[in-house]
Design an enzyme around this catalytic site. Structure first.
Site, mmCIF file in Angstrom:
data_model
loop_
_atom_site.group_PDB
_atom_site.id
_atom_site.type_symbol
_atom_site.label_atom_id
_atom_site.label_comp_id
_atom_site.label_asym_id
_atom_site.label_seq_id
_atom_site.Cartn_x
_atom_site.Cartn_y
_atom_site.Cartn_z
ATOM 1 N N TYR A 147 0.866 -1.185 0.000
ATOM 2 C CA TYR A 147 0.000 0.000 0.000
ATOM 3 C C TYR A 147 0.897 1.227 0.000
ATOM 4 O O TYR A 147 1.848 1.307 0.787
ATOM 5 C CB TYR A 147 -0.891 0.005 1.250
ATOM 6 N N ASP A 242 9.389 3.020 -0.489
ATOM 7 C CA ASP A 242 8.353 3.628 0.339
ATOM 8 C C ASP A 242 8.643 3.224 1.783
ATOM 9 O O ASP A 242 8.365 2.093 2.186
ATOM 10 C CB ASP A 242 6.970 3.140 -0.109
ATOM 11 N N LYS A 276 4.434 9.273 8.503
ATOM 12 C CA LYS A 276 4.134 8.685 9.822
ATOM 13 C C LYS A 276 5.057 9.160 10.942
ATOM 14 O O LYS A 276 4.920 10.286 11.403
ATOM 15 C CB LYS A 276 4.129 7.154 9.709
HETATM 16 C C1 LIG Z 1 3.879 2.192 3.161
HETATM 17 C C2 LIG Z 1 2.885 3.296 3.125
HETATM 18 N N1 LIG Z 1 2.987 4.242 2.195
HETATM 19 C C3 LIG Z 1 2.146 5.289 2.142
HETATM 20 C C4 LIG Z 1 1.131 5.410 3.031
HETATM 21 C C5 LIG Z 1 0.196 6.581 2.942
HETATM 22 O O1 LIG Z 1 0.397 7.467 4.006
HETATM 23 P P1 LIG Z 1 -0.757 8.491 4.473
HETATM 24 O O2 LIG Z 1 -1.837 7.657 5.074
HETATM 25 O O3 LIG Z 1 -0.049 9.380 5.448
HETATM 26 O O4 LIG Z 1 -1.200 9.219 3.273
HETATM 27 C C6 LIG Z 1 0.971 4.468 4.015
HETATM 28 C C7 LIG Z 1 -0.130 4.613 4.987
HETATM 29 O O5 LIG Z 1 -0.564 3.788 5.580
HETATM 30 C C8 LIG Z 1 1.862 3.380 4.068
HETATM 31 O O6 LIG Z 1 1.738 2.404 4.975
HETATM 32 N N1 LIG Z 2 -1.174 0.561 6.926
HETATM 33 C C1 LIG Z 2 -2.165 1.305 6.298
HETATM 34 C C2 LIG Z 2 -2.458 2.541 6.995
HETATM 35 O O1 LIG Z 2 -1.767 2.889 7.892
HETATM 36 C C3 LIG Z 2 -3.606 3.300 6.551
HETATM 37 C C4 LIG Z 2 -4.177 4.166 7.596
HETATM 38 C C5 LIG Z 2 -5.345 4.889 7.022
HETATM 39 O O2 LIG Z 2 -5.404 5.083 5.806
HETATM 40 O O3 LIG Z 2 -6.228 5.265 7.803
#
Ligand SMILES: Cc1ncc(COP(=O)(O)O)c(C=O)c1O
Ligand SMILES: NCC(=O)CCC(=O)O
Length: 436
Positions: A147, A242, A276
């Site tokens: 993701y 990422d 994050k």
């Molecule tokens: C690996 C990874 N990339 C990108 C994102 C997207 O970050 P955001 O939710 O801050 O847009 C996430 C969020 O969960 C993630 O786990």
């Molecule tokens: N591991 C996936 C996420 O952290 C997503 C959080 C969100 O979109 O609320």
């Protein structure tokens, strides 16, 4: 077990009238764990959440990763208060941004230049634009179940929330855009090789979570990351890591300098996306990489990226404070030790009750998969028992243990958790397993 959550239930009914699905991120919905009202929290401190019905929970969600120092850490709170008193948004450069950029560069040597944005989604989205500008190519290769936020190109075969809710290929993305993305299985070099043989000439970048956090926590098999980087570069494409979840999660730095596991090869990518943890719990994202690639970005180059809120003093101050806390010696070892205690205890307890459970632990985080096979790729992560996870989730919640409402998301330890918290959690798990 008779936890009352009547106020949460009433607020959910009300929220449904005004906010789509009652939640501001689909990941927060309980749709995948048997439905019902998500818990409305009103306060969080250290390792604990307090809901609107005054129930207390030990929290392993950590807001999907950012809250590594526990909630309302005094050093971070002080930094945020101080920033607020000086004005939260300027629309001008600040010295703080330089300090934070320097801190990131010291911890992540592949960053010659960085740019701050507001979310992981923005960071990833822009690395793709910059890679396309630099290579003058169009296609992106990603790995199934990874993701990378919710921008169009990466919402194809996406894990995490989209998979949890059964929409890994989102509606609303034109076929012409989806055609620019090629998806291959994680931990499968021949598949990547085949994709690059076919589309390599028009591939701008290969995007990867170097250690996966979005279909559970999954390590690359020995040789996989080396192979990905080598094949990608041979094709003239860029490697984008990422590290939105992984940066500062396992040690003070990224996977690019992670040398804790003998089988794991730390490699520098061309571009890195961050988010994050680096915001200390406030909205943030960042991306960076090699100078000549980053200089594609406006105002130096032709690739446009901007942001009213980008680099705001509140997020940057929280981020600096969070990184300062994480520099304390031994902090990551303590999280690792607690996660090991918890993961070992969960395995033993599940086994005692005859419940098939695979746990993938990476330092202070792990994922629980209700199955009796290893989980090394997205197919294996999907082939696990979501109903059992849903029941386990609810049984834990009833006992004051807060997990992410998805079989794909990780448990995150924080610097605030204690051995007693782990013991309480294991006692709850023992009861949960006995009732599954
Ligand atoms: C690996 C990874 N990339 C990108 C994102 C997207 O970050 P955001 O939710 O801050 O847009 C996430 C969020 O969960 C993630 O786990
Ligand atoms: N591991 C996936 C996420 O952290 C997503 C959080 C969100 O979109 O609320």
């Amino acid at each position: 077990m008779s936890m009352q959550r009547t106020r949460s239930e009433a607020l959910y009914e009300e929220a449904l009238k005004h906010i789509v699905g009652g939640v501001n991120s689909p990941s927060r919905s309980f749709k995948a764990v048997g439905g019902g009202a998500p818990v409305f929290m009103k306060r969080a401190e250290g390792a604990y959440f307090y809901d609107v019905d005054d129930n207390r929970y030990i929290d392993y969600l950590a807001a999907y990763g950012p809250i590594i120092t526990g909630h309302a850490h005094p050093h971070i709170t002080e930094a945020i208060v101080c920033a607020a008193q000086n004005g939260t948004l300027y629309g001008t450069p600040t010295e703080l941004e330089i300090q934070m950029a320097r801190m990131l560069k010291e911890a992540i040597p592949s960053l010659d230049k960085v740019r701050f944005v507001n979310s992981g989604t923005e960071a990833v989205m822009t690395t793709i634009r910059v890679a396309r500008a630099f290579t003058k190519r169009n296609k992106i290769i990603k790995f199934a179940g990874c993701y990378h936020g919710h921008s169009d190109l990466v919402l194809v075969a996406a894990g995490s929330g989209p998979s949890t809710l059964g929409i890994p290929d989102s509606a609303g993305i034109p076929t012409s855009i989806a055609q620019e993305v090629i998806t291959v299985p994680f931990n499968n070099l021949p598949a990547l090789k085949e994709a690059l043989e076919r589309w390599g000439d028009d591939t701008a970048a290969v995007m990867i979570e170097p250690i996966v956090g979005n279909f559970g926590m999954v390590m690359p098999e020995p040789g996989f990351l080396e192979g990905v980087c080598k094949l990608t570069r041979e094709a003239g494409a860029l490697v984008i890591y990422d590290e939105v979840i992984t940066a500062f999660r396992f040690h003070y730095g990224t996977t690019q300098t992670f040398n804790v596991f003998p089988d794991f090869k730390a490699i520098e990518p061309d571009l890195t996306a961050l988010g994050k943890i680096i915001g200390g719990g406030l909205p943030i994202g960042a991306y960076g990489g090699r100078k000549e690639i980053m200089e594609q970005v406006a105002p130096l180059g032709p690739a446009y990226q901007a942001g009213t809120m980008a680099g705001n003093p509140a997020s940057i101050s929280a981020g600096i404070a969070c990184l300062e806390v994480l520099q304390e010696a031994g902090i990551y070892d303590r999280m690792n030790d607690l996660a090991t205690l918890l993961a070992d205890g969960l395995r033993a307890s599940a086994s005692k009750h005859g419940i098939p459970l695979t746990i993938n632990q990476i330092r202070g985080s792990f994922s629980t998969h209700f199955c009796n096979h290893p989980v090394t790729n997205y197919d294996e992560a999907q082939d696990t028992n979501g109903d059992v996870f849903g029941r386990f989730f609810k049984l834990m919640l009833e006992q004051g243990i807060n997990l992410a409402p998805s079989k794909y998301e990780a448990w995150f330890l924080t610097t605030a958790h204690t051995k007693e918290d782990i013991e309480v959690t294991l006692a709850a798990a023992e009861i949960a397993f006995s009732k599954l």
